[in-house]
Each structure stands twice: as structure tokens, then as C-alpha cells.
Design a protein around this motif. Structure first.
Motif, PDB file in Angstrom:
ATOM      1  N   LYS A 242       0.842  -1.219   0.000  1.00 18.91           N
ATOM      2  CA  LYS A 242       0.000   0.000   0.000  1.00 18.91           C
ATOM      3  C   LYS A 242       0.862   1.247   0.000  1.00 18.91           C
ATOM      4  O   LYS A 242       2.004   1.219   0.463  1.00 18.91           O
ATOM      5  CB  LYS A 242      -0.873   0.020   1.254  1.00 18.91           C
ATOM      6  CG  LYS A 242      -2.079  -0.858   1.135  1.00 18.91           C
ATOM      7  CD  LYS A 242      -3.138  -0.407   2.123  1.00 18.91           C
ATOM      8  CE  LYS A 242      -4.505  -0.743   1.607  1.00 18.91           C
ATOM      9  NZ  LYS A 242      -5.488   0.252   1.723  1.00 18.91           N
ATOM     10  N   LYS A 243       0.293   2.332  -0.518  1.00 18.51           N
ATOM     11  CA  LYS A 243       1.036   3.605  -0.549  1.00 18.51           C
ATOM     12  C   LYS A 243       0.369   4.613   0.373  1.00 18.51           C
ATOM     13  O   LYS A 243      -0.864   4.709   0.395  1.00 18.51           O
ATOM     14  CB  LYS A 243       1.061   4.155  -1.974  1.00 18.51           C
ATOM     15  CG  LYS A 243       1.918   3.313  -2.882  1.00 18.51           C
ATOM     16  CD  LYS A 243       2.155   3.998  -4.194  1.00 18.51           C
ATOM     17  CE  LYS A 243       3.198   3.178  -4.957  1.00 18.51           C
ATOM     18  NZ  LYS A 243       2.909   3.037  -6.330  1.00 18.51           N
ATOM     19  N   TYR A 244       1.181   5.359   1.117  1.00 23.44           N
ATOM     20  CA  TYR A 244       0.651   6.375   2.031  1.00 23.44           C
ATOM     21  C   TYR A 244       1.405   7.684   1.891  1.00 23.44           C
ATOM     22  O   TYR A 244       2.611   7.695   1.609  1.00 23.44           O
ATOM     23  CB  TYR A 244       0.795   5.909   3.495  1.00 23.44           C
ATOM     24  CG  TYR A 244      -0.082   4.751   3.851  1.00 23.44           C
ATOM     25  CD1 TYR A 244      -1.454   4.922   4.044  1.00 23.44           C
ATOM     26  CD2 TYR A 244       0.446   3.467   3.992  1.00 23.44           C
ATOM     27  CE1 TYR A 244      -2.266   3.856   4.377  1.00 23.44           C
ATOM     28  CE2 TYR A 244      -0.365   2.389   4.325  1.00 23.44           C
ATOM     29  CZ  TYR A 244      -1.718   2.592   4.512  1.00 23.44           C
ATOM     30  OH  TYR A 244      -2.530   1.547   4.837  1.00 23.44           O
ATOM     31  N   LYS A 245       0.657   8.771   2.155  1.00 26.50           N
ATOM     32  CA  LYS A 245       1.299  10.083   2.250  1.00 26.50           C
ATOM     33  C   LYS A 245       1.737  10.252   3.710  1.00 26.50           C
ATOM     34  O   LYS A 245       0.912  10.129   4.629  1.00 26.50           O
ATOM     35  CB  LYS A 245       0.269  11.155   1.871  1.00 26.50           C
ATOM     36  CG  LYS A 245       0.808  12.555   1.868  1.00 26.50           C
ATOM     37  CD  LYS A 245      -0.305  13.531   1.459  1.00 26.50           C
ATOM     38  CE  LYS A 245       0.061  14.955   1.790  1.00 26.50           C
ATOM     39  NZ  LYS A 245      -1.037  15.895   1.611  1.00 26.50           N
TER      40      LYS A 245
ATOM     41  N   THR B  65       1.679   7.060   9.204  1.00 26.43           N
ATOM     42  CA  THR B  65       0.653   6.986   8.161  1.00 26.43           C
ATOM     43  C   THR B  65      -0.543   7.824   8.643  1.00 26.43           C
ATOM     44  O   THR B  65      -0.645   8.122   9.843  1.00 26.43           O
ATOM     45  CB  THR B  65       0.154   5.539   7.956  1.00 26.43           C
ATOM     46  OG1 THR B  65      -0.451   5.111   9.192  1.00 26.43           O
ATOM     47  CG2 THR B  65       1.261   4.600   7.566  1.00 26.43           C
TER      48      THR B  65
ATOM     49  N   PHE C  22       6.308  16.157   3.287  1.00 27.89           N
ATOM     50  CA  PHE C  22       5.421  15.030   3.002  1.00 27.89           C
ATOM     51  C   PHE C  22       6.018  14.225   1.863  1.00 27.89           C
ATOM     52  O   PHE C  22       6.486  14.803   0.864  1.00 27.89           O
ATOM     53  CB  PHE C  22       4.041  15.538   2.573  1.00 27.89           C
ATOM     54  CG  PHE C  22       3.174  15.927   3.736  1.00 27.89           C
ATOM     55  CD1 PHE C  22       2.464  14.960   4.440  1.00 27.89           C
ATOM     56  CD2 PHE C  22       3.074  17.251   4.142  1.00 27.89           C
ATOM     57  CE1 PHE C  22       1.661  15.307   5.519  1.00 27.89           C
ATOM     58  CE2 PHE C  22       2.278  17.611   5.222  1.00 27.89           C
ATOM     59  CZ  PHE C  22       1.570  16.644   5.909  1.00 27.89           C
ATOM     60  N   VAL C  23       6.011  12.895   2.008  1.00 20.18           N
ATOM     61  CA  VAL C  23       6.507  12.025   0.941  1.00 20.18           C
ATOM     62  C   VAL C  23       5.496  10.899   0.716  1.00 20.18           C
ATOM     63  O   VAL C  23       4.641  10.656   1.571  1.00 20.18           O
ATOM     64  CB  VAL C  23       7.878  11.384   1.318  1.00 20.18           C
ATOM     65  CG1 VAL C  23       8.965  12.437   1.452  1.00 20.18           C
ATOM     66  CG2 VAL C  23       7.779  10.561   2.584  1.00 20.18           C
ATOM     67  N   GLU C  24       5.621  10.244  -0.440  1.00 25.30           N
ATOM     68  CA  GLU C  24       4.801   9.037  -0.650  1.00 25.30           C
ATOM     69  C   GLU C  24       5.667   7.835  -0.326  1.00 25.30           C
ATOM     70  O   GLU C  24       6.808   7.732  -0.786  1.00 25.30           O
ATOM     71  CB  GLU C  24       4.318   8.966  -2.090  1.00 25.30           C
ATOM     72  CG  GLU C  24       3.321   7.837  -2.279  1.00 25.30           C
ATOM     73  CD  GLU C  24       2.835   7.761  -3.715  1.00 25.30           C
ATOM     74  OE1 GLU C  24       1.838   8.436  -4.028  1.00 25.30           O
ATOM     75  OE2 GLU C  24       3.468   7.033  -4.506  1.00 25.30           O
TER      76      GLU C  24
ATOM     77  N   SER D 184       5.780   3.500  -0.030  1.00 30.09           N
ATOM     78  CA  SER D 184       5.082   2.224  -0.209  1.00 30.09           C
ATOM     79  C   SER D 184       5.583   1.255   0.871  1.00 30.09           C
ATOM     80  O   SER D 184       6.775   1.192   1.175  1.00 30.09           O
ATOM     81  CB  SER D 184       5.301   1.653  -1.611  1.00 30.09           C
ATOM     82  OG  SER D 184       6.677   1.493  -1.829  1.00 30.09           O
TER      83      SER D 184
ATOM     84  N   GLU E  54       8.855   6.679  -2.302  1.00 26.64           N
ATOM     85  CA  GLU E  54       8.521   6.688  -3.725  1.00 26.64           C
ATOM     86  C   GLU E  54       8.708   8.064  -4.350  1.00 26.64           C
ATOM     87  O   GLU E  54       9.295   8.199  -5.400  1.00 26.64           O
ATOM     88  CB  GLU E  54       7.062   6.228  -3.936  1.00 26.64           C
ATOM     89  CG  GLU E  54       6.777   4.796  -3.508  1.00 26.64           C
ATOM     90  CD  GLU E  54       7.413   3.766  -4.431  1.00 26.64           C
ATOM     91  OE1 GLU E  54       7.890   4.137  -5.513  1.00 26.64           O
ATOM     92  OE2 GLU E  54       7.438   2.576  -4.040  1.00 26.64           O
ATOM     93  N   LYS E  55       8.143   9.088  -3.693  1.00 27.18           N
ATOM     94  CA  LYS E  55       8.339  10.444  -4.218  1.00 27.18           C
ATOM     95  C   LYS E  55       8.125  11.494  -3.132  1.00 27.18           C
ATOM     96  O   LYS E  55       7.466  11.233  -2.128  1.00 27.18           O
ATOM     97  CB  LYS E  55       7.429  10.710  -5.424  1.00 27.18           C
ATOM     98  CG  LYS E  55       5.959  10.692  -5.140  1.00 27.18           C
ATOM     99  CD  LYS E  55       5.199  11.094  -6.406  1.00 27.18           C
ATOM    100  CE  LYS E  55       3.734  11.151  -6.077  1.00 27.18           C
ATOM    101  NZ  LYS E  55       2.818  10.763  -7.018  1.00 27.18           N
TER     102      LYS E  55
ATOM    103  N   ILE F 186       6.428  14.809  -1.920  1.00 29.21           N
ATOM    104  CA  ILE F 186       5.226  15.573  -2.241  1.00 29.21           C
ATOM    105  C   ILE F 186       5.445  17.055  -1.910  1.00 29.21           C
ATOM    106  O   ILE F 186       5.014  17.933  -2.630  1.00 29.21           O
ATOM    107  CB  ILE F 186       3.993  15.002  -1.490  1.00 29.21           C
ATOM    108  CG1 ILE F 186       3.799  13.532  -1.883  1.00 29.21           C
ATOM    109  CG2 ILE F 186       2.739  15.799  -1.787  1.00 29.21           C
ATOM    110  CD1 ILE F 186       2.772  12.779  -1.064  1.00 29.21           C
TER     111      ILE F 186
END
Ligand code: SAM
Ligand code: SF4
Length: 441
Positions: free
Chosen positions: A380-383, A401, A419-421, A423, A437-438, A440
Motif C-alpha cells: 500500500k502507498k501512504y502520504k 501513516t 510530506f513524501v509518498e 510504499s 517513492e516520491k 510531495i
């Protein structure tokens, strides 16, 4: 005397009180140092919730006191619940203790410490539990630059029969919304992105106002502030939990879908002896509403084992409740009798051995449940707001999370406050590990 160290024990409210005190002490001309730097004064912000929490403070002050007798330093100030509960006993026992102040006297502490610093005076600040002298000072000296606690209501009037809090923190009093918003102004100007609203029972916020302004209104108003990125809150008392709170949560994605809803026991008989004001079925209805209305939500809980008179059948009902509700996390505790509470006077107190046998059983079960829930989140992916370095693990950054689970990721400390994404790649029962992942922003 102008240097001090501070040691904080217990709940988030103590962290918040300590942060405001640190801010006020700086204004009063004191400089904060570590214990190793041999300060002139050590402040203990104390907790009385269980015997063990008190023993730690008592022995630590004893250690400093023997040092004081030998070298003349440091002096000791005791603040918070233990100060209110044990009062002058500290002064009778320890020569180094120069100030005692209960949680409702925090506002008088900085000035009193300045006086104590100049002479050999000893000050005792313990008042009527209905009085309140609060610190008018935002918590600007925080360990975490990006998240901040705000107490929205003081004290508690619920008198659960095991709990010392109504005796130490006094009568319930909501803080005026304007006072809370003013504090948020200071915090966002200081770079805070996440606000955590605190109360022993946030759901009763506003019950003492005539205006009808309640917790769901406050939650909505704090979350609609464009400068605030995330809002969390704790603790929710099941007896006062109302659906409008879930509706506000569902309507604003800045309010994190995480609710701490202490069940305390799975037996109606014990819940009644505890004076909790709800049954297991009433509790189940709230859980159902929350899970129906919020898409992905974490419910955490508190559970006490070994309350006086808890039979094997009552205990098994608590075990069944853990299996039925499958909480994300549970703060478990063996019942600790607190002098002055109704529970301490009850018959059929259980032996320490039996309480710890029960505690081990619930811990083992809950760790398994928490692990299973966390393992199901892999992929799952979370901010996530990266907000601190974990106590262990080089090269790791820590965040939470939206569902308030701790996540560890590899990354550059320059990402703190962003803030980042993330997984999710691995799970443990108390935390998640993930891959960045990236960014934000
Ligand atoms: N206000 C919250 C509520 O209504 O559940 C809880 C606040 S209390 C400060 C934090 C937790 O400490 C409680 O949920 C309870 O599980 C635990 N606790 C309080 N008194 C205790 C006692 N005498 N023995 C063991 N645990 C206790
Ligand atoms: Fe203690 Fe009960 Fe008040 Fe929570 S609601 S602080 S457990 S008396």
C-alpha cells in the motif's frame, strides 16, 4: 542558579506541559542543558497513573538528592500528577526538593523558580482542584519541530474507579476556542504542520460551554485552517462518542482516520465496576459506525487486566473483545491500585503474579493481531510527514501513516518536515517499514 534540565514521564499532556514550561523558562532567563552538563536545577514532570511510573521518579530524585547532600547541587522541582498526589512528602523526604507544583499550578512555576533560585525558600503550589492557573505560553520549545500537541480541555470528571487523574488533574474545564486558535497561530508561524488535540475525553469538549460549540465544531474549524496540514486527536471516551465526530472526519481528509477508543474491559460486569458508563454492545455499535463511515481507519484501544474481582470468565471476555474488535494497537496494563480511588478499596484484589499472567496472554494475542493487520498493508502507498529520526537505525527517517502507524524509511535528513509518498515493504507489530517513492512537499 540559571541552568536546568527537565525529565518528562507519562502521557502526551505532560509532554505538552513540559514544552510550554520550557518556553516560559527561557523567557524567565533560564537555560536548558542536559543532566550530564550538571544543571543547577532538575525539573521532573511526573505521572501517577501506575505505581511503577511513580517508583521511577522517586528513585531518580533519591539519586540526585544524595548527590546534592555531597556537592550542593542540583536542586529539584517536582511538577505534575505525583506532585499533586504526594505534595509535601517530597520535601519531607528530600532536602534538595525546592518546589512542588500540581498540574493546575503550572502558570505559577516559572516565577516561583526564579524566586527559589535566589534564596533557600521552598515553595509548595497545591490548590483546590477547581482552581486553574495555566501557563499562557505556546509550546514553542518542542523536540519535534513539525508536530505539536495542544491540550483542549483540562482535568476529568469521570471518576473511573481505577483512575487517579480526576484527583491529580482536577475538574474538567474546556479551553476557549479562541485560546486554542491563538496557540495554532503561534505554532504554524513556528513551522508546525501537524496538530494533535489532547484531552482525557475529547468528546466532552464544550460540555461546559453554553454556546453549544462542541468537539466536532472544534475539529472542523481546526482542520479548515489552510495553514494546518494534518489534525489528530486523543483520547475518545466511548460513553460520549457521537456520530457527528465521524461525519466531520469523513468530510475532511486532513483529519487523520485514527481513533483511540479505550475499551478497558470486555466484561460488562467489570465495566460497571470501573464506572465506565457503557456496555460492550454499546461500544461495538460505535466501532461499527466508525468502520462503516470511514474508509480506512485505525482504531486503537486501552485495556486493563486484573481489576479487583476480575474472574477468569471476565478476563476471557476481554480476550474475546480483542479477537472481536481486532484493534490496530492496544495499550495494555496490569491494574495498579491507586490510593484514594474507589478501586483501591474494593475487595478481591488479584495477586501481582495473576495480573502479569493475564497481561502476558493479552499482549501475546494483541501483538499477533497487530502484526497481521500491519502485514496486510504491504504494497500500500501512504502520504507521510517525515518528522523525526527513530531512536535506533542509522540512515532511517520516521513518520506516521494517516492511520497513525509509525513508518520507517531510508532517506536524507534534509527530508524531515516534508510530506513524501511511501510504499509499505515490511511490517512489525508496532511499526511499518517502507520505500520512499516520491517527495510531495
Ligand atoms: N481518559 C482515557 C480514557 O478514558 O480511557 C484514558 C487516560 S488514562 C490517563 C490512560 C490509561 O492508563 C487508561 O486508559 C488506562 O488503561 C490506564 N490506567 C489508568 N489507571 C490505571 C490503573 N490504576 N492501573 C492500570 N492502568 C491504568
Ligand atoms: Fe481516568 Fe476515566 Fe478520566 Fe480517562 S475518563 S482520565 S480513565 S477517570
Amino acid at each position: 542558579m540559571n541552568s536546568y534540565a527537565i525529565k518528562v514521564y507519562g502521557c502526551q499532556m505532560n509532554v505538552y506541559d513540559a514544552e510550554r514550561l520550557r518556553t516560559a523558562m527561557a523567557k524567565e532567563g533560564f537555560s536548558e542543558v542536559s543532566l550530564e552538563e550538571k544543571p543547577d536545577l532538575v525539573i521532573f514532570v511526573t505521572c501517577s497513573i501506575r505505581e511503577k511510573a511513580e517508583q521511577k521518579v522517586w528513585s531518580e530524585i533519591g539519586r540526585l538528592d544524595s548527590q546534592w547532600r555531597r556537592k550542593g547541587a542540583p536542586k529539584v522541582a517536582v511538577i505534575g500528577c505525583m506532585a499533586q498526589r504526594l505534595g509535601s512528602k517530597f520535601m519531607d523526604r528530600f532536602k534538595s526538593v525546592c518546589l512542588i507544583a500540581g498540574p493546575r499550578n503550572l502558570g505559577k512555576v516559572p516565577e516561583a523558580l526564579s524566586k527559589v533560585a535566589k534564596n533557600e525558600e521552598r515553595v509548595l503550589l497545591l490548590d483546590d482542584p477547581r482552581e486553574l492557573s495555566d501557563l499562557d505560553c505556546p509550546p514553542l520549545r518542542r523536540d519535534n519541530p513539525w508536530r505539536a500537541y495542544i491540550t483542549i480541555a483540562h482535568g476529568c470528571d469521570n471518576f473511573c474507579t481505577y483512575c487517579i487523574v480526576p484527583f491529580t488533574r482536577g475538574r474538567f474545564r474546556s479551553r476557549a476556542p479562541e485560546e486554542i486558535f491563538k496557540e495554532i497561530d503561534f505554532l504554524v508561524a513556528d513551522g508546525v504542520r501537524e496538530i494533535i488535540l489532547l484531552g482525557q475525553n475529547v468528546n466532552s469538549y464544550g460540555a461546559d460551554f453554553d454556546s453549544g460549540y462542541r468537539f466536532s465544531n472544534l475539529l472542523r474549524d481546526v482542520a479548515s485552517d489552510e495553514r494546518v496540514d494534518l489534525v489528530r486527536f486523543l483520547t475518545s471516551h466511548p460513553k460520549d462518542f457521537t456520530e457527528d465526530i465521524v461525519d466531520v472526519m469523513a468530510s475532511n481528509s486532513k483529519i487523520c482516520p485514527a481513533i483511540n477508543l479505550p475499551i478497558q474491559s470486555g466484561s460488562d460486569r467489570i465495566l460497571s465496576l470501573m464506572n465506565r458508563g457503557y456496555t460492550v454492545e454499546q461500544y461495538a455499535k460505535i466501532v461499527e459506525t466508525i468502520r462503516n463511515k470511514l474508509e480506512e481507519v485505525a482504531i486503537t484501544s486501552d485495556l486493563i487486566v486484573g481489576f479487583p474481582g476480575e474472574t477468569e470468565e471476565d478476563f476471557n471476555a476481554s480476550v474475546d473483545a480483542l479477537k472481536r474488535f481486532r484493534f490496530d494497537l492496544v495499550h495494555t496494563a496490569a491494574y495498579s491500585p491507586r490510593e484514594g480511588t474507589a478501586g483501591a478499596k474494593m475487595k478481591d484484589q488479584l495477586s501481582e503474579e495473576e495480573k502479569y499472567r493475564r497481561l502476558n496472554i493479552v499482549n501475546e494475542l494483541q501483538n499477533k493481531i497487530s502484526y497481521e493487520i500491519n502485514a496486510s498493508l504491504k504494497g500500500k502507498k501512504y502520504k507521510v510527514l517525515l518528522d523525526s529520526l527513530p531512536p535506533k537505525g542509522e540512515g532511517l527517517l520516521q513518520g506516521r501513516t494517516p492511520t497513525d502507524k509509525v513508518v520507517l524509511v531510508e532517506g536524507d535528513p534534509g527530508l524531515l518536515g516534508k510530506f513524501v509518498e511511501v510504499s509499505i515493504t515490511e511490517a512489525e507489530h508496532w511499526c511499518l517499514r517502507g520505500k520512499l517513492e516520491k517527495i510531495i512537499g
